[in-house]
Design an enzyme around this catalytic site. Structure first.
Site, PDB file in Angstrom:
ATOM      1  N   PRO A  13       3.834  -0.712   6.270  1.00 10.12           N
ATOM      2  CA  PRO A  13       3.621  -0.584   7.707  1.00 10.12           C
ATOM      3  C   PRO A  13       4.545  -1.466   8.560  1.00 10.12           C
ATOM      4  CG  PRO A  13       1.822  -1.801   6.677  1.00 10.12           C
ATOM      5  CD  PRO A  13       2.634  -1.213   5.574  1.00 10.12           C
ATOM      6  N   ASN A  14       4.951  -0.908   9.670  1.00 11.39           N
ATOM      7  CA  ASN A  14       5.773  -1.551  10.712  1.00 11.39           C
ATOM      8  C   ASN A  14       7.236  -1.757  10.322  1.00 11.39           C
ATOM      9  OD1 ASN A  14       3.548  -1.919  12.614  1.00 11.39           O
ATOM     10  ND2 ASN A  14       2.776  -3.417  11.143  1.00 11.39           N
ATOM     11  N   ARG A  21      11.959  -5.197  15.695  1.00 13.85           N
ATOM     12  CA  ARG A  21      10.691  -5.908  15.504  1.00 13.85           C
ATOM     13  C   ARG A  21      10.950  -7.377  15.164  1.00 13.85           C
ATOM     14  NH1 ARG A  21       7.273  -5.750   9.954  1.00 13.85           N
ATOM     15  NH2 ARG A  21       5.484  -6.905  10.707  1.00 13.85           N
ATOM     16  N   TYR A  26      12.642 -11.105  11.135  1.00 14.09           N
ATOM     17  CA  TYR A  26      13.010 -10.038  10.193  1.00 14.09           C
ATOM     18  C   TYR A  26      14.472  -9.612  10.271  1.00 14.09           C
ATOM     19  CZ  TYR A  26       7.964  -9.745   9.681  1.00 14.09           C
ATOM     20  OH  TYR A  26       6.649 -10.050   9.432  1.00 14.09           O
ATOM     21  N   ASN A  77       8.215  -3.227  -0.528  1.00 17.34           N
ATOM     22  CA  ASN A  77       7.837  -4.186   0.508  1.00 17.34           C
ATOM     23  C   ASN A  77       6.607  -3.589   1.167  1.00 17.34           C
ATOM     24  OD1 ASN A  77       7.433  -5.879   2.630  1.00 17.34           O
ATOM     25  ND2 ASN A  77       9.545  -5.803   3.401  1.00 17.34           N
ATOM     26  N   ALA A  80       2.274  -5.806   5.693  1.00 18.03           N
ATOM     27  CA  ALA A  80       0.981  -6.490   5.812  1.00 18.03           C
ATOM     28  C   ALA A  80      -0.018  -6.073   4.731  1.00 18.03           C
ATOM     29  CB  ALA A  80       0.393  -6.234   7.201  1.00 18.03           C
ATOM     30  N   HIS A  83      -1.064  -8.369   1.821  1.00 12.00           N
ATOM     31  CA  HIS A  83      -2.093  -9.408   1.929  1.00 12.00           C
ATOM     32  C   HIS A  83      -3.503  -8.843   2.017  1.00 12.00           C
ATOM     33  CE1 HIS A  83       1.623 -11.366   2.867  1.00 12.00           C
ATOM     34  NE2 HIS A  83       1.746 -10.722   4.016  1.00 12.00           N
ATOM     35  N   ASP A  90      -4.163  -1.669  -7.192  1.00 10.41           N
ATOM     36  CA  ASP A  90      -4.761  -0.860  -8.249  1.00 10.41           C
ATOM     37  C   ASP A  90      -3.877   0.338  -8.601  1.00 10.41           C
ATOM     38  OD1 ASP A  90      -6.892  -2.572  -8.381  1.00 10.41           O
ATOM     39  OD2 ASP A  90      -8.359  -1.190  -7.527  1.00 10.41           O
ATOM     40  N   GLU A 101       8.305  -6.746  -6.128  1.00 10.98           N
ATOM     41  CA  GLU A 101       7.827  -6.951  -4.753  1.00 10.98           C
ATOM     42  C   GLU A 101       8.880  -7.730  -3.968  1.00 10.98           C
ATOM     43  OE1 GLU A 101       4.309  -9.380  -4.737  1.00 10.98           O
ATOM     44  OE2 GLU A 101       4.273  -9.526  -2.548  1.00 10.98           O
ATOM     45  N   HIS A 103      10.115  -9.266   0.080  1.00 15.57           N
ATOM     46  CA  HIS A 103       9.826  -9.557   1.485  1.00 15.57           C
ATOM     47  C   HIS A 103      11.080 -10.093   2.145  1.00 15.57           C
ATOM     48  CE1 HIS A 103       5.591  -8.944   0.815  1.00 15.57           C
ATOM     49  NE2 HIS A 103       5.728  -9.645  -0.293  1.00 15.57           N
ATOM     50  N   LEU A 104      11.302  -9.648   3.361  1.00 11.77           N
ATOM     51  CA  LEU A 104      12.438 -10.158   4.135  1.00 11.77           C
ATOM     52  C   LEU A 104      12.242 -11.639   4.439  1.00 11.77           C
ATOM     53  CD1 LEU A 104      12.337  -7.067   6.421  1.00 11.77           C
ATOM     54  CD2 LEU A 104      14.432  -7.734   5.245  1.00 11.77           C
ATOM     55  N   SER A 105      11.057 -11.970   4.952  1.00 10.26           N
ATOM     56  CA  SER A 105      10.768 -13.356   5.314  1.00 10.26           C
ATOM     57  C   SER A 105      10.178 -14.084   4.106  1.00 10.26           C
ATOM     58  CB  SER A 105       9.767 -13.385   6.480  1.00 10.26           C
ATOM     59  OG  SER A 105       8.534 -12.796   6.095  1.00 10.26           O
ATOM     60  N   ARG A 110       5.103 -19.181   6.141  1.00  8.84           N
ATOM     61  CA  ARG A 110       4.511 -18.614   7.352  1.00  8.84           C
ATOM     62  C   ARG A 110       3.001 -18.872   7.381  1.00  8.84           C
ATOM     63  NH1 ARG A 110       6.546 -12.740   8.208  1.00  8.84           N
ATOM     64  NH2 ARG A 110       5.665 -13.196  10.270  1.00  8.84           N
ATOM     65  N   ARG A 114      -0.584 -15.093   4.966  1.00  4.64           N
ATOM     66  CA  ARG A 114       0.520 -14.395   4.277  1.00  4.64           C
ATOM     67  C   ARG A 114       0.815 -15.007   2.909  1.00  4.64           C
ATOM     68  NH1 ARG A 114       2.696 -11.137   8.453  1.00  4.64           N
ATOM     69  NH2 ARG A 114       2.401 -12.137  10.458  1.00  4.64           N
TER      70      ARG A 114
HETATM   71  C1  DQA Z   1       6.913  -8.785   5.249  1.00  4.32           C
HETATM   72  C2  DQA Z   1       5.970  -9.995   5.367  1.00  4.32           C
HETATM   73  C3  DQA Z   1       4.563  -9.561   5.714  1.00  4.32           C
HETATM   74  O1  DQA Z   1       3.720 -10.697   5.841  1.00  4.32           O
HETATM   75  C4  DQA Z   1       4.556  -8.815   7.037  1.00  4.32           C
HETATM   76  O2  DQA Z   1       3.251  -8.348   7.320  1.00  4.32           O
HETATM   77  C5  DQA Z   1       5.550  -7.710   7.087  1.00  4.32           C
HETATM   78  C6  DQA Z   1       6.869  -7.916   6.500  1.00  4.32           C
HETATM   79  C7  DQA Z   1       8.375  -9.206   5.027  1.00  4.32           C
HETATM   80  O3  DQA Z   1       9.163  -8.361   4.603  1.00  4.32           O
HETATM   81  O4  DQA Z   1       8.743 -10.361   5.298  1.00  4.32           O
HETATM   82  O5  DQA Z   1       5.297  -6.658   7.653  1.00  4.32           O
HETATM   83  O6  DQA Z   1       6.504  -8.008   4.125  1.00  4.32           O
END
Ligand code: DQA
Length: 151
Positions: A13-14, A21, A26, A77, A80, A83, A90, A101, A103-105, A110, A114
């Site tokens: 998502p997002n 964003r 990010y 990725n 959210a 978490h 599952d 897995e 993550h950009l950040s 943080r 997270r």
């Molecule tokens: C994220 C980190 C997550 O905590 C956040 O909700 C995201 C992006 C990252 O790529 O850093 O949407 O997965």
């Protein structure tokens, strides 16, 4: 001649809003550009990538189930849902496809909420904090795993 691999790249998502964003967190690279960079990296690694993004948990679960018949590994990725989602965890555990897995950040620098990932215990490993490079490193790690430990 290396065996060509097929990798599902899942963006949660997002992440469709990447580029606009919270660029301070990010970065300013769009999702389309990330997918192009992954495709180019995949060419070097002889792995074809199949990217998809969804804001909906069930659609991501369906994509993981469908991956079983089509792909050898998953790069994810989960945004959210990382978490919050027992369902995604599952699904990965159920299909047993090697999963990395990313993550950009750096999720550990943080907010506390997270710091926990439901995905991490069912993933081969996690790469967090390197921006777009997290995805490229993740793809390299996944392909290395598939070539050395799976086939
Ligand atoms: C994220 C980190 C997550 O905590 C956040 O909700 C995201 C992006 C990252 O790529 O850093 O949407 O997965």
């Amino acid at each position: 001649m290396l065996h060509p691999l097929s990798v599902l790249v899942l963006h949660g998502p997002n992440l469709n809003l990447l580029g606009q964003r919270e660029p301070g967190i990010y970065g300013s690279v769009s999702l389309a550009e990330i997918n192009r960079l992954l495709e180019a990296e995949g060419l070097k690694l002889q792995a074809q990538i199949f990217p998809m993004q969804s804001n909906h948990e069930g659609i991501l679960v369906d994509a993981i189930h469908e991956a079983l018949a089509q792909h050898q590994g998953i790069l994810i990725n989960a945004g959210a849902y990382t978490h919050t989602s027992v369902a995604l965890r599952d699904a990965i555990a159920a299909v047993k496809l090697p999963t990395v897995e990313v993550h950009l950040s750096n999720i550990y620098r943080r907010e506390d909420f997270r710091h926990h990932s439901y995905i991490a215990p069912v993933a081969i490993g996690q790469i967090s904090g390197f921006g777009v490079q997290s995805y490229l490193l993740g793809l390299q790690a996944l392909v290395h795993h598939l070539r050395n430990y799976k086939l």
